[in-house]
Structures are given as C-alpha cells and as structure tokens.
Design a protein around this motif. Sequence first.
Motif, PDB file in Angstrom:
ATOM      1  N   ALA A   1       0.362  28.530  62.449  1.00 49.93           N
ATOM      2  CA  ALA A   1       1.092  27.718  61.460  1.00 49.93           C
ATOM      3  C   ALA A   1       2.588  27.750  61.730  1.00 49.93           C
ATOM      4  O   ALA A   1       3.257  26.713  61.713  1.00 49.93           O
ATOM      5  N   VAL A   2       3.112  28.938  61.980  1.00 49.81           N
ATOM      6  CA  VAL A   2       4.550  29.061  62.246  1.00 49.81           C
ATOM      7  C   VAL A   2       4.909  28.398  63.573  1.00 49.81           C
ATOM      8  O   VAL A   2       5.902  27.672  63.658  1.00 49.81           O
ATOM      9  N   ALA A   3       4.091  28.603  64.597  1.00 49.46           N
ATOM     10  CA  ALA A   3       4.358  27.982  65.895  1.00 49.46           C
ATOM     11  C   ALA A   3       4.347  26.456  65.799  1.00 49.46           C
ATOM     12  O   ALA A   3       5.226  25.783  66.349  1.00 49.46           O
ATOM     13  N   VAL A   4       3.383  25.924  65.054  1.00 52.31           N
ATOM     14  CA  VAL A   4       3.299  24.462  64.884  1.00 52.31           C
ATOM     15  C   VAL A   4       4.499  23.954  64.079  1.00 52.31           C
ATOM     16  O   VAL A   4       5.088  22.925  64.418  1.00 52.31           O
ATOM     17  N   ALA A   5       4.869  24.675  63.024  1.00 51.04           N
ATOM     18  CA  ALA A   5       6.017  24.250  62.210  1.00 51.04           C
ATOM     19  C   ALA A   5       7.296  24.233  63.045  1.00 51.04           C
ATOM     20  O   ALA A   5       8.085  23.276  62.962  1.00 51.04           O
ATOM     21  N   LEU A   6       7.513  25.260  63.850  1.00 51.82           N
ATOM     22  CA  LEU A   6       8.714  25.309  64.700  1.00 51.82           C
ATOM     23  C   LEU A   6       8.707  24.179  65.722  1.00 51.82           C
ATOM     24  O   LEU A   6       9.732  23.526  65.944  1.00 51.82           O
ATOM     25  N   THR A   7       7.551  23.943  66.326  1.00 51.18           N
ATOM     26  CA  THR A   7       7.437  22.875  67.317  1.00 51.18           C
ATOM     27  C   THR A   7       7.651  21.509  66.666  1.00 51.18           C
ATOM     28  O   THR A   7       8.342  20.651  67.219  1.00 51.18           O
ATOM     29  N   ALA A   8       7.078  21.305  65.494  1.00 50.83           N
ATOM     30  CA  ALA A   8       7.250  20.029  64.784  1.00 50.83           C
ATOM     31  C   ALA A   8       8.717  19.807  64.407  1.00 50.83           C
ATOM     32  O   ALA A   8       9.221  18.692  64.553  1.00 50.83           O
ATOM     33  N   MET A   9       9.390  20.876  63.953  1.00 51.02           N
ATOM     34  CA  MET A   9      10.813  20.730  63.613  1.00 51.02           C
ATOM     35  C   MET A   9      11.628  20.357  64.843  1.00 51.02           C
ATOM     36  O   MET A   9      12.549  19.541  64.757  1.00 51.02           O
ATOM     37  N   THR A  10      11.292  20.934  65.985  1.00 55.49           N
ATOM     38  CA  THR A  10      12.004  20.604  67.225  1.00 55.49           C
ATOM     39  C   THR A  10      11.794  19.135  67.580  1.00 55.49           C
ATOM     40  O   THR A  10      12.737  18.446  67.971  1.00 55.49           O
TER      41      THR A  10
END
Length: 141
Positions: free
Chosen positions: A94-103
């Motif tokens: 979840a955190v990895a996806v959120a960080l990637t989506a924000m990027t």
Amino acid sequence: MRMVLGYILAVVVVLIVGAGAHAFFNQGDLAALGGEFSIGQRIEWILHDIVGMAPIYGAIMGAALLVAFLVAGLLSRFMSGLRSIVFVVAGGVAVAVALTAMTQVFGITAIASAREMDGFIGQAIAGALAGLTYVMIKRPA
C-alpha cells in the motif's frame, strides 16, 4: 470495534515510523555533507516531521491502507494460514503504491527520503509494520 482500533493504530504506526524513517534518511544525507546533529536535534527533527507530515501523509497512507486492508481481508479468507503475512505484505505494498502514484501524479517524489531505494524501502517497511499492527489488534482474543 477491534477492526476500527486496529486501523487507527495502523495509521498511527505508518505515520510515526514513516516520518521517523524520512527524518533518519534525510539526516544521514545531510551528515554525509558534513552536517552534525546532536541527539536532541535529531529527536526534535523526527518529532517535527511527524507533526508536519501528519495531515497529508497520514491521510494518503490512511487511504492506501484502507484499500489494502479491505483487499487483504478478502484474500485472507482463502489463505487462512497466511493471514498475518497477507496483511503485512498488504501494508508494505500500500505504501509503495501510494508513493509511486504520488510520483506519477506530481512528477516528483513527494517524500524526499523515498527518492533513493533505501528510503523507499524504509517507507514500505513502515507500511508493513502498520499491517502487522492491524492484524495483531484485529486478531480475536
């Protein structure tokens, strides 16, 4: 009730550990450039980051964890022996996806420490610990 308490505590954990990791990696980068910080300054910096990051980071990661825990709950019905692992992985993802989506959305890495792989992994570990917190609190007595 355990589900709600577990979720709230998971968001608190991801916020504290994620902001702490963010401060830790940023302090390391500045120390590599010759900056020196006392223990008191380091702790103050971490607390400052927790408070400063709480509104937006907490909301974004809280939303990501909510979706991840709902999916993990469905998956864990079919993987009952692996329930804890499913939630730990869900939190990290979840955190990895959120960080990637924000990027992708903002065109920059919104969490500066996550620009490097070690900082990104530190953030994902914060999510995994949030998943562990959730499953430990939600587990029936």
